[in-house]
Enzyme design. Sequence first.
Site, PDB file in Angstrom:
ATOM      1  N   ARG A 131       0.822  -1.218   0.000  1.00  0.00           N
ATOM      2  CA  ARG A 131       0.000   0.000   0.000  1.00  0.00           C
ATOM      3  C   ARG A 131       0.849   1.259   0.000  1.00  0.00           C
ATOM      4  NH1 ARG A 131      -3.719   0.741   4.769  1.00  0.00           N
ATOM      5  NH2 ARG A 131      -1.883   0.015   5.855  1.00  0.00           N
ATOM      6  N   SER A 164       7.825  -4.995   6.996  1.00  0.00           N
ATOM      7  CA  SER A 164       7.514  -5.988   8.039  1.00  0.00           C
ATOM      8  C   SER A 164       8.291  -7.289   7.890  1.00  0.00           C
ATOM      9  CB  SER A 164       6.016  -6.266   8.044  1.00  0.00           C
ATOM     10  OG  SER A 164       5.336  -5.057   8.181  1.00  0.00           O
ATOM     11  N   ASP A 214       5.744  -3.248  11.157  1.00  0.00           N
ATOM     12  CA  ASP A 214       4.301  -3.056  11.353  1.00  0.00           C
ATOM     13  C   ASP A 214       3.869  -3.190  12.813  1.00  0.00           C
ATOM     14  OD1 ASP A 214       4.885  -5.750  11.366  1.00  0.00           O
ATOM     15  OD2 ASP A 214       3.191  -6.364  10.130  1.00  0.00           O
TER      16      ASP A 214
END
Length: 841
Positions: free
Chosen positions: A463, A527, A581
């Site tokens: 994203r 992440s 994350d």
Amino acid sequence: MSTFQIDKYLYHMRLSEETLQEVSQRFRKEMEKGLGADTNPTASVKMLPTFVRSTPDGTEDGDFLALDLGGTNFRVLRVKVSDNGLQKVEMENQIYAIPEELMRGSGVQLFDHIAECLANFMEKLKIKDKKLPLGFTFSFPCHQTKLDESILVTWTKGFKCSSVEGKDVVSMLRKSIKKRGDFDIDIVAVVNDTVGTMMTCGYDDHNCEVGLIVGTGTNACYMEEMRHIDLVEGDEGRMCINMEWGAFGDDGVLNDIRTEFDQEIDMGSLNPGKQLEKEGLQKAHEILTKLGLEPSHEDCVATLRICQIVSTRSANLCGATLAAVLRRIKENKGVERFKSSFFLRSFARRLHKTVRKLLPDCEIRFTRSEDGSGKGAAMVTAVAYRLAAQHKARQKILEALKLSHEQLLEVKQRMRIEMENGLGKETHAEATVKMLPTYVCSTPDGTEKGDFLALDLGGTNFRVLLVRVRNGMRRGVEMHNKIYSIPVEIMQGTGEELFDHIVHCISDFLEYMGMKGVSLPLGFTFSFPCQQTNLDEGILLKWTKGFKATGCEGEDVVNLLKEAIHRREEFDLDVVAVVNDTVGTMMTCGYEDPYCEVGLIVGTGSNACYMEEMRNLELVEGEEGRMCVNMEWGAFGDNGCLDDIRTEFDLAVDELSLNPGKQRFEKMISGMYLGEIVRNILMDFTKRGLLFRGRISERLKTRGIFETKFLSQIESDCLALLQVRSILQHLGLESTCDDSIIVKEVCAVVARRAAQLCGAGMAAVVDKIRENRGLDFLKVTVGVDGTLYKLHPHFSTIMHETVKQLSPKCEVTFLQSEDGSGKGAALITAVACRIREAGQR
């Protein structure tokens, strides 16, 4: 009297299709009444639970005894059932008389006589030394409370034994056998002859789920969904219901179709009628002559016609009620069309015709019963034995996945040891839980403001976000984002290809937002395990989650991103922070709750972070303040410290994973692997013949077929087993109702262990924070994200309970994060910009 005159005279005995549909609907209402706890006492159709929970599946095996008591004679049978690929049933039986004085004597005498006959039978067959399972067909009105417990309501058929009514007949038989002491048997089930009838058929035809008797009397039974049976606890699975449908109409609901003849005659008189119809005029003449009459040919014709009309009505009424039962089964299954078979004793052709007329959308097969009361009782026992043996075998396998309080405490202590190893300078290199410094030294204080870009790379989707942070009166966060997929060939290609793809996506997003020329501060959520030497520098230690892009491990991912931006020569960005994350999750929740000092993710993967005292972080200089530590706890156990609780299924999943031997803790608790653990257990069960009738489908052999989302769906409380079966069907797995219950249990065991292990790890973290601060009691909030935590119906509850049990000196609140990886990265960037600006002033 001519046949025309007879037809006219008996006109009211003819029932139209409309009337039969009406009878069917009335019967359906009576069934509902019988099943309801509040309405059952006044229902005429009693719908009695039999505690028979499954029909035969053809794998039954063993040597069984059956006792059939339902009249002046009773039978003892030995029934051998063998599977070995060829379903086979062998039977031997002996009939014993019950003297009239015993039928009217005491109950003890009656059961002593039955025990004596049983001993005689076993002696003859030389099986007295074996403890065989026995099924008891007891064809009298009983109230059943268990499969092997049946309380006699009232004697019928000429029996009047004292001190039996209101007592459990199985207990009385057991006492008589025990008193003798010369043999022993295991009374497994007590059933009525209608249930026996259904079970006998079910052995040969697995679609059979209805039993029907039409003889001297009439009754039916069928397999009902447990969720509809108010009289028995539990919602899962099915149970056979003994309808006792002969009493339908006792409350007057059939008065409009009863004739003057119904009020004078007994159903028993229909039997010669059926015989007459079958044998024809010659038989009519014989019977009428025996009755002392001198019949003419016309008399015989008239008598035959009357019998045909009465018998047709009987078949029609029976068909109408049966249609109600079959329609209910169809609705329970939730299908447009369905296939059903059932065992039928006695009259047939007209009944078939009526049922098929009333239920055109059902494919129904009628099968005649062969010895439902004897063989059927043995079948109920064989099924009960199979289920018990299979349950025991499954529980033994699942036992390894069930963790005790002591084991969980041990996991918590081992996690604490590994945490210390990760923090220590000398032990860090060998530590499995790396306890990586993140250089995030402060949580949000609410004064942050500005526009920030965030990138979120942590799985197969990627994203790009624009995050506007406002302070003061308009304090809040506004976000815009776009999702891009990462093809497998890029995930497993070269590093250059991966980062060029990421930059291409950023370029597309900036164009989409009309911000191509603007240089914004950027937070990069990455992440994967990284060694950070600064807030804006992260060295990738190893790929996880299916990524294998070459030339990245050991490199600074911020540099790789910057190089790709320069290669594109379209825009420039200020990469302020590379974050994980989990840290982003903690920061997002920290913006809402100042007590939030821990982050946890349980989704595709799993990880945790928390605010550690700088004095304990030996890898970073400085003693003052705190820094967020990215634990990378997924690798907990990679040194073998969890081997004693890892099962053969964990080893199988690990062995075929992309990173064998790595991330062992994560493979026991995270979404990417739970479905695969479940699939391996289901495979093992099926190979052992404990599931799916021992038939392994190609689909079940397919790795990754059982996605973790199915665990969440299957365990959902509001999901009926019917829907569980449709999920399994979607996976290409043909399952019975029993199979669905087993699959649901396996999912529950695997998810429960995951939640408990996660809770044990979290208990180690919160207790460390409490001890760091020298507190007797700690109040702390954990920011949580991840699909498994959010979507699984029981995961969060079990995890919270585990933390509470293992860390009683901590009050832990769990706060669900909203977009920790996107919003969190922007907030870390915002906090860093706030601190940077403060330092410049």
